[in-house]
Design a protein around this motif. Structure first.
Motif, short mmCIF file in Angstrom:
data_model
loop_
_atom_site.label_atom_id
_atom_site.label_comp_id
_atom_site.label_asym_id
_atom_site.label_seq_id
_atom_site.Cartn_x
_atom_site.Cartn_y
_atom_site.Cartn_z
N LEU A 27 0.84 -1.20 0.00
CA LEU A 27 0.00 0.00 0.00
C LEU A 27 0.87 1.24 0.00
N ASP A 28 0.66 2.10 -0.98
CA ASP A 28 1.43 3.35 -1.07
C ASP A 28 0.67 4.48 -0.39
N HIS A 29 -0.60 4.64 -0.74
CA HIS A 29 -1.44 5.61 -0.04
C HIS A 29 -2.90 5.25 -0.25
N ALA A 30 -3.76 5.84 0.55
CA ALA A 30 -5.18 5.51 0.51
C ALA A 30 -6.01 6.76 0.75
N THR A 31 -7.29 6.68 0.33
CA THR A 31 -8.27 7.73 0.62
C THR A 31 -9.51 7.06 1.18
N PRO A 32 -9.97 7.36 2.39
CA PRO A 32 -9.31 8.20 3.38
C PRO A 32 -7.91 7.69 3.71
N GLY A 33 -7.05 8.59 4.14
CA GLY A 33 -5.66 8.24 4.36
C GLY A 33 -5.45 7.26 5.49
N VAL A 34 -4.32 6.58 5.43
CA VAL A 34 -3.94 5.64 6.49
C VAL A 34 -3.82 6.40 7.81
N GLY A 35 -4.64 6.01 8.78
CA GLY A 35 -4.60 6.66 10.09
C GLY A 35 -5.30 8.01 10.15
N ALA A 36 -5.90 8.41 9.04
CA ALA A 36 -6.48 9.76 8.96
C ALA A 36 -7.81 9.86 9.71
N THR A 37 -8.15 11.08 10.07
CA THR A 37 -9.48 11.38 10.58
C THR A 37 -10.16 12.31 9.58
N VAL A 38 -11.34 11.91 9.13
CA VAL A 38 -12.08 12.70 8.15
C VAL A 38 -13.38 13.18 8.79
N ASN A 39 -13.98 14.20 8.17
CA ASN A 39 -15.15 14.83 8.77
C ASN A 39 -16.47 14.20 8.34
N SER A 40 -16.45 13.41 7.26
CA SER A 40 -17.70 12.79 6.83
C SER A 40 -17.39 11.47 6.16
N SER A 41 -18.41 10.65 6.02
CA SER A 41 -18.21 9.33 5.43
C SER A 41 -17.76 9.45 3.98
N PRO A 42 -16.74 8.70 3.59
CA PRO A 42 -16.36 8.68 2.17
C PRO A 42 -17.39 7.87 1.39
N GLY A 43 -17.52 8.16 0.10
CA GLY A 43 -18.40 7.38 -0.76
C GLY A 43 -17.74 6.09 -1.21
N GLU A 44 -16.41 6.10 -1.21
CA GLU A 44 -15.66 4.91 -1.59
C GLU A 44 -14.29 4.97 -0.95
N LEU A 45 -13.66 3.79 -0.91
CA LEU A 45 -12.27 3.71 -0.48
C LEU A 45 -11.40 3.63 -1.73
N GLN A 46 -10.27 4.30 -1.68
CA GLN A 46 -9.29 4.18 -2.77
C GLN A 46 -7.97 3.75 -2.15
N ALA A 92 -23.64 5.56 3.82
CA ALA A 92 -22.76 6.39 4.64
C ALA A 92 -22.42 5.69 5.95
N LEU A 93 -21.17 5.83 6.35
CA LEU A 93 -20.71 5.23 7.60
C LEU A 93 -20.94 6.22 8.74
N PRO A 94 -21.40 5.73 9.90
CA PRO A 94 -21.52 6.62 11.05
C PRO A 94 -20.13 6.95 11.60
N PRO A 95 -20.04 8.03 12.39
CA PRO A 95 -18.75 8.37 13.01
C PRO A 95 -18.18 7.18 13.78
N GLY A 96 -16.86 7.08 13.77
CA GLY A 96 -16.21 5.98 14.47
C GLY A 96 -14.91 5.62 13.78
N LYS A 117 -6.24 1.77 9.53
CA LYS A 117 -7.49 2.30 10.05
C LYS A 117 -7.66 3.75 9.67
N PHE A 118 -8.91 4.17 9.68
CA PHE A 118 -9.21 5.60 9.57
C PHE A 118 -10.40 5.88 10.48
N THR A 119 -10.59 7.15 10.76
CA THR A 119 -11.63 7.54 11.71
C THR A 119 -12.52 8.60 11.07
N ILE A 120 -13.82 8.47 11.29
CA ILE A 120 -14.77 9.52 10.90
C ILE A 120 -15.14 10.27 12.17
N ALA A 121 -14.85 11.57 12.16
CA ALA A 121 -15.07 12.39 13.36
C ALA A 121 -16.55 12.50 13.65
#
Ligand SMILES: [Cu+2]
Length: 122
Positions: A27-46, A92-96, A117-121
């Motif tokens: 794995l080079d990089h991901a969206t949401p990012g590795v270990g990142a905290t985002v403000n809303s559920s992503p529509g997809e993982l990249q 949509a994923l709930p926060p967590g 892992k990633f976190t949704i605030a």
């Protein structure tokens, strides 16, 4: 005689086993990012890897830190770059906090896997 063969053979095997690791798909990089905290559920993982992938043998599972596995779409390759997996989320994923476990087979046929892992605030 037997012992004279064993040591060079072991060294040869060690170098064969150690060096191709550089050519595997990691794995080079991901969206949401590795270990990142985002403000809303992503529509997809990249997930972008260091090598091109065989999509039939590549995919991810998604789990909530609080428990169960979350159903996701089949992993597809980016039309423009065969090293990037796209995984649609059904809803949509709930926060967590979420764990993404990936398993891929690169075009050199080597399997690799990992988890991030990633976190949704809230
Ligand atoms: Cu490889």
């Amino acid at each position: 005689m037997k012992h004279r063969l064993t040591l060079p053979l072991a060294a040869l095997l060690a170098s064969i086993l150690a060096s191709p690791a550089l050519a595997h798909a990691f794995l080079d990089h991901a969206t949401p990012g590795v270990g990142a905290t985002v403000n809303s559920s992503p529509g997809e993982l990249q997930l972008s890897f260091t090598q091109n992938l065989v999509p039939a043998f590549s995919g991810v599972t998604l789990k909530a830190a609080s428990g169960g596995e979350i159903p996701v779409g089949k992993a597809t390759l980016d039309a423009g770059s065969a090293n990037t997996l796209h995984v649609k989320l059904g809803k949509a994923l709930p926060p967590g906090t979420y764990f993404v476990s990936w398993h891929v087979v690169s075009v050199d046929t080597h399997p690799t896997s990992g988890t991030y892992k990633f976190t949704i605030a809230p």
